[in-house]
Design a protein around this motif. Structure first.
Motif, PDB file in Angstrom:
ATOM      1  N   THR A 109      35.001   5.132 -67.174  1.00  0.00           N
ATOM      2  CA  THR A 109      34.732   6.412 -66.515  1.00  0.00           C
ATOM      3  C   THR A 109      34.746   7.509 -67.576  1.00  0.00           C
ATOM      4  O   THR A 109      35.732   7.648 -68.306  1.00  0.00           O
ATOM      5  CB  THR A 109      35.824   6.692 -65.463  1.00  0.00           C
ATOM      6  N   ASN A 110      33.669   8.265 -67.643  1.00  0.00           N
ATOM      7  CA  ASN A 110      33.598   9.361 -68.606  1.00  0.00           C
ATOM      8  C   ASN A 110      34.086  10.639 -67.922  1.00  0.00           C
ATOM      9  O   ASN A 110      33.414  11.195 -67.048  1.00  0.00           O
ATOM     10  CB  ASN A 110      32.144   9.512 -69.071  1.00  0.00           C
ATOM     11  N   CYS A 111      35.266  11.087 -68.335  1.00  0.00           N
ATOM     12  CA  CYS A 111      35.882  12.205 -67.621  1.00  0.00           C
ATOM     13  C   CYS A 111      35.120  13.515 -67.780  1.00  0.00           C
ATOM     14  O   CYS A 111      35.042  14.313 -66.841  1.00  0.00           O
ATOM     15  CB  CYS A 111      37.329  12.340 -68.047  1.00  0.00           C
ATOM     16  N   ASP A 112      34.524  13.739 -68.955  1.00  0.00           N
ATOM     17  CA  ASP A 112      33.755  14.980 -69.152  1.00  0.00           C
ATOM     18  C   ASP A 112      32.614  15.039 -68.143  1.00  0.00           C
ATOM     19  O   ASP A 112      32.279  16.095 -67.604  1.00  0.00           O
ATOM     20  CB  ASP A 112      33.170  15.025 -70.571  1.00  0.00           C
ATOM     21  N   ASP A 113      32.044  13.865 -67.920  1.00  0.00           N
ATOM     22  CA  ASP A 113      30.937  13.767 -66.990  1.00  0.00           C
ATOM     23  C   ASP A 113      31.341  14.194 -65.573  1.00  0.00           C
ATOM     24  O   ASP A 113      30.539  14.771 -64.823  1.00  0.00           O
ATOM     25  CB  ASP A 113      30.500  12.291 -66.991  1.00  0.00           C
ATOM     26  N   LEU A 114      32.589  13.918 -65.198  1.00  0.00           N
ATOM     27  CA  LEU A 114      33.050  14.274 -63.848  1.00  0.00           C
ATOM     28  C   LEU A 114      32.934  15.778 -63.624  1.00  0.00           C
ATOM     29  O   LEU A 114      32.532  16.238 -62.554  1.00  0.00           O
ATOM     30  CB  LEU A 114      34.511  13.839 -63.644  1.00  0.00           C
ATOM     31  N   TYR A 115      33.269  16.553 -64.670  1.00  0.00           N
ATOM     32  CA  TYR A 115      33.187  18.025 -64.547  1.00  0.00           C
ATOM     33  C   TYR A 115      31.734  18.457 -64.358  1.00  0.00           C
ATOM     34  O   TYR A 115      31.430  19.323 -63.542  1.00  0.00           O
ATOM     35  CB  TYR A 115      33.796  18.696 -65.792  1.00  0.00           C
ATOM     36  N   THR A 116      30.827  17.830 -65.132  1.00  0.00           N
ATOM     37  CA  THR A 116      29.412  18.192 -65.024  1.00  0.00           C
ATOM     38  C   THR A 116      28.900  17.894 -63.613  1.00  0.00           C
ATOM     39  O   THR A 116      28.206  18.708 -62.992  1.00  0.00           O
ATOM     40  CB  THR A 116      28.579  17.365 -66.047  1.00  0.00           C
ATOM     41  N   VAL A 117      29.285  16.710 -63.112  1.00  0.00           N
ATOM     42  CA  VAL A 117      28.786  16.277 -61.798  1.00  0.00           C
ATOM     43  C   VAL A 117      29.292  17.212 -60.699  1.00  0.00           C
ATOM     44  O   VAL A 117      28.517  17.658 -59.842  1.00  0.00           O
ATOM     45  CB  VAL A 117      29.228  14.811 -61.524  1.00  0.00           C
ATOM     46  N   ILE A 118      30.574  17.534 -60.734  1.00  0.00           N
ATOM     47  CA  ILE A 118      31.108  18.367 -59.637  1.00  0.00           C
ATOM     48  C   ILE A 118      30.545  19.792 -59.734  1.00  0.00           C
ATOM     49  O   ILE A 118      30.220  20.409 -58.712  1.00  0.00           O
ATOM     50  CB  ILE A 118      32.657  18.366 -59.590  1.00  0.00           C
ATOM     51  N   ASP A 119      30.412  20.298 -60.955  1.00  0.00           N
ATOM     52  CA  ASP A 119      29.902  21.667 -61.084  1.00  0.00           C
ATOM     53  C   ASP A 119      28.484  21.761 -60.540  1.00  0.00           C
ATOM     54  O   ASP A 119      28.122  22.732 -59.865  1.00  0.00           O
ATOM     55  CB  ASP A 119      29.971  22.126 -62.545  1.00  0.00           C
ATOM     56  N   LYS A 120      27.690  20.745 -60.802  1.00  0.00           N
ATOM     57  CA  LYS A 120      26.309  20.744 -60.295  1.00  0.00           C
ATOM     58  C   LYS A 120      26.319  20.695 -58.752  1.00  0.00           C
ATOM     59  O   LYS A 120      25.641  21.493 -58.093  1.00  0.00           O
ATOM     60  CB  LYS A 120      25.561  19.534 -60.870  1.00  0.00           C
ATOM     61  N   ALA A 121      27.121  19.772 -58.206  1.00  0.00           N
ATOM     62  CA  ALA A 121      27.151  19.633 -56.739  1.00  0.00           C
ATOM     63  C   ALA A 121      27.640  20.933 -56.095  1.00  0.00           C
ATOM     64  O   ALA A 121      27.088  21.391 -55.088  1.00  0.00           O
ATOM     65  CB  ALA A 121      28.059  18.465 -56.355  1.00  0.00           C
ATOM     66  N   THR A 122      28.658  21.544 -56.687  1.00  0.00           N
ATOM     67  CA  THR A 122      29.208  22.776 -56.120  1.00  0.00           C
ATOM     68  C   THR A 122      28.168  23.895 -56.193  1.00  0.00           C
ATOM     69  O   THR A 122      27.995  24.656 -55.231  1.00  0.00           O
ATOM     70  CB  THR A 122      30.501  23.176 -56.882  1.00  0.00           C
ATOM     71  N   SER A 123      27.463  23.960 -57.326  1.00  0.00           N
ATOM     72  CA  SER A 123      26.467  25.031 -57.470  1.00  0.00           C
ATOM     73  C   SER A 123      25.318  24.852 -56.469  1.00  0.00           C
ATOM     74  O   SER A 123      24.637  25.800 -56.119  1.00  0.00           O
ATOM     75  CB  SER A 123      25.922  25.075 -58.906  1.00  0.00           C
ATOM     76  N   GLU A 124      25.156  23.614 -55.991  1.00  0.00           N
ATOM     77  CA  GLU A 124      24.114  23.383 -54.975  1.00  0.00           C
ATOM     78  C   GLU A 124      24.650  23.563 -53.554  1.00  0.00           C
ATOM     79  O   GLU A 124      23.978  23.264 -52.571  1.00  0.00           O
ATOM     80  CB  GLU A 124      23.552  21.955 -55.137  1.00  0.00           C
ATOM     81  N   GLY A 125      25.903  23.983 -53.461  1.00  0.00           N
ATOM     82  CA  GLY A 125      26.462  24.320 -52.157  1.00  0.00           C
ATOM     83  C   GLY A 125      27.273  23.221 -51.494  1.00  0.00           C
ATOM     84  O   GLY A 125      27.703  23.363 -50.345  1.00  0.00           O
ATOM     85  N   THR A 126      27.517  22.109 -52.200  1.00  0.00           N
ATOM     86  CA  THR A 126      28.306  21.027 -51.588  1.00  0.00           C
ATOM     87  C   THR A 126      29.799  21.332 -51.718  1.00  0.00           C
ATOM     88  O   THR A 126      30.253  21.788 -52.768  1.00  0.00           O
ATOM     89  CB  THR A 126      27.986  19.676 -52.289  1.00  0.00           C
ATOM     90  N   ASP A 127      30.521  21.091 -50.646  1.00  0.00           N
ATOM     91  CA  ASP A 127      31.967  21.308 -50.646  1.00  0.00           C
ATOM     92  C   ASP A 127      32.643  19.980 -51.034  1.00  0.00           C
ATOM     93  O   ASP A 127      32.968  19.154 -50.186  1.00  0.00           O
ATOM     94  CB  ASP A 127      32.372  21.748 -49.228  1.00  0.00           C
ATOM     95  N   VAL A 128      32.820  19.794 -52.356  1.00  0.00           N
ATOM     96  CA  VAL A 128      33.348  18.500 -52.838  1.00  0.00           C
ATOM     97  C   VAL A 128      34.860  18.479 -52.639  1.00  0.00           C
ATOM     98  O   VAL A 128      35.566  19.368 -53.105  1.00  0.00           O
ATOM     99  CB  VAL A 128      32.992  18.263 -54.323  1.00  0.00           C
ATOM    100  N   ARG A 129      35.351  17.451 -51.932  1.00  0.00           N
ATOM    101  CA  ARG A 129      36.766  17.425 -51.548  1.00  0.00           C
ATOM    102  C   ARG A 129      37.546  16.240 -52.071  1.00  0.00           C
ATOM    103  O   ARG A 129      38.765  16.178 -51.907  1.00  0.00           O
ATOM    104  CB  ARG A 129      36.856  17.344 -50.024  1.00  0.00           C
TER     105      ARG A 129
END
Ligand SMILES: Cc1ncc(COP(=O)(O)O)c(C=O)c1O
Length: 520
Positions: A240-260
């Motif tokens: 698991t690439n942890c840096d990638d997790l930040y990129t993925v969540i930031d993108k989803a959040t910027s698209e309006g997804t409420d990641v929980r």
């Protein structure tokens, strides 16, 4: 004039019974009348819950259906296929593939199902059939649950949860609270419970690893919530690439997804990868920074061949100790099951989850949710107790238990390595080291000819490959597309549960022939 009620029924169906018996089905029930859109029924394909239709579950999909059909054909005509039996390597179902149940577990389960054997009047017979510790454990379990035929507390019988808490404490070196433990109908029902509580609408996002066990995407589809995919790194042993997790969540959040929530499967299915301590620490820090629930699916915790299993609970408690205050609000739910490991009793449907750090009012709702299903099977609950509290050294059943346990473990490991070796010798196939779980997930590079042949059939190349493998060898595996894979890459997942290694040879032979046929 036909009455209104009869207008939808084809005339032939109104013919006398004797005539109907002699007519072929295709005349009696023409396609329109047979289709599920008939107005005779309340339900048709177009009006049922669209989320049920949207859910996909490849491990029991088209290939599994075909495999079962072939199995039945062989049963009726042993010469109908070029092999004499089907190998269901598509699903982690150990005892279907001849894994023997652990004797002590079955002895105790048989006694709690037939408690007459524990009566004083049967003491002599029972002594001949059962070791003393099996009799004692069965008595204790029955005292704790009264009867396997009775409902228990919805969270699971309290005495059995005490045993689970003790197991977690010994495993992690940190206390566990029996009140935070919920016995479940396998891990699946626990995952289902948590995702129901987390998903509050179509905008809810849940991070899931790709490739993943499709329970997660299927349940999110049922709940009309969004999977937010993070890709595991195949070249680095599916880490698991942890840096990638930040990129993925930031993108989803910027698209309006409420990641929980972030789901982690450790050891992985289908990858078999085991997370090292520092990766778990990084994921917890990520979840704390982004205020995410962690769902740690740890059903393969004893199926580890390289390194050691470390639980999320242990690392979280270590972090809380190291940096008091910083991680107090991390919400973690960890799952375990009697289906995997050396227990392999997936038909008994036992499991549990442990909650850490949840808001008490949310906990109340989780409790209400599980209580709607009354309770998990009480026999399965007892098996959870046996799994977490097996015979100890010096007890009458210990030697046999240890022998059986080690044999299963070593058998799995041997077959995992045999498969790995076979894959490394197959042209265009590459697989990571077998670290754990029950699966290998090799990548296959298909030449253009394969891709074109698959396209002609309207199939993806990996689906085409797996179907041809099944038809030629009877070995049923699952195409990588059922778990998710990087675009343009192809995989398949096979368990290494099937006994012997002859079937591995069959895969190697098939692969050669397949490339010869479609290679150009
Ligand atoms: C990662 C993972 N989680 C959960 C499950 C479900 O297991 P259970 O039989 O306990 O419901 C499986 C089953 O294969 C699995 O692979």
């Amino acid at each position: 004039m036909r009455s209104r009620a009869l207008q939808h029924i084809p005339r032939v169906q109104l013919a006398p019974a004797a005539l109907r018996r002699s007519l072929p089905a295709r005349i009696l029930y023409p396609a329109r009348a047979m289709s599920s859109t008939t107005q005779l029924r309340s339900l048709n394909y177009d009006n049922i819950n669209p989320h049920v239709k949207a859910a996909k579950y490849a491990v029991r999909g088209e290939l599994a259906v075909k495999a079962e059909a072939i199995r039945r054909e062989i049963e009726q005509d042993p010469s109908s296929h070029p092999f004499d039996h089907v190998i269901f390597a598509n699903i982690g179902n150990p005892q279907q593939l001849d894994q023997k149940p652990i004797t002590f577990f079955r002895q105790v389960l048989s006694l709690i199902q037939y408690p007459d054997l524990l009566q004083e009047s049967n003491a002599e017979v029972a002594k001949q059939l059962y070791p003393e510790d099996a009799l004692e454990r069965a008595k204790w379990l029955l005292k704790s649950v009264k009867s396997v035929g009775a409902y228990s507390h919805s969270q699971g019988a309290p005495a059995l949860r005490d045993s689970v808490a003790k197991y977690i404490e010994e495993r992690d070196g940190h206390p566990a609270d029996p009140e935070s433990i919920y016995l479940t109908t396998g891990a699946s029902s626990g995952v289902n419970t948590l995702l129901h509580v987390i998903a509050s609408g179509p905008n809810t996002g849940v991070m899931i690893p790709i490739p993943q066990y499709p329970l997660y995407t299927a349940t999110l589809a049922l709940l009309n919530a969004k999977p937010v995919e993070y890709f595991l790194e195949e070249h680095a042993q599916w880490s698991t690439n942890c840096d990638d997790l930040y990129t993925v969540i930031d993108k989803a959040t910027s698209e309006g997804t409420d990641v929980r929530c972030i789901c982690v499967i450790n050891p992985g299915n289908p990858t078999g990868a085991s997370l090292p301590y520092n990766s778990i620490e990084d994921i917890i820090k990520f979840a704390a920074a982004k205020k995410l629930v962690i769902m740690a699916d740890e059903v393969y915790q004893t199926n580890v061949f390289i390194g050691e299993f470390v639980s999320f609970k242990k690392v979280l408690r270590d972090l809380q100790k190291k940096e008091p205050g910083t991680y107090d609000n991390v919400e973690l739910v960890s799952f375990h099951s009697t289906s995997k490991g050396m227990v392999g009793e997936c038909g008994q449907r036992g499991g549990y989850f442990e909650l850490v750090g949840f808001d008490p009012k949310v906990v109340q709702e989780i409790y209400k949710f599980v209580s709607i299903s009354l309770c998990p099977p009480v026999g399965g609950q007892c098996l959870v107790e046996l799994m977490v509290n097996p015979p100890k050294e010096g007890e009458p059943s210990y030697d046999l238990y240890k022998k059986e346990y080690d044999e299963i473990y070593n058998g799995l490991k041997t077959r995992a390595y045999a498969l790995h070796k076979a894959f490394s010798e197959m042209e265009g196939v590459e697989s990571q080291d077998p670290q754990g779980a029950m699966y290998m997930f090799p990548t296959v590079k298909f030449p253009e000819g394969v891709i074109a042949a698959a396209e002609k059939l309207g199939k993806k190349p990996d689906e085409f490959y797996c179907m041809e493998l099944l038809k030629a060898t009877g070995v049923c595996v699952v195409p990588g597309s059922g778990f998710g894979q990087v675009d343009g890459t192809w995989h398949f997942r096979t368990t290494f549960l099937a006994p012997g290694t002859d079937w591995i040879g069959r895969i190697v032979e098939f692969h050669k022939n397949f490339l010869n046929t479609y290679g150009n």
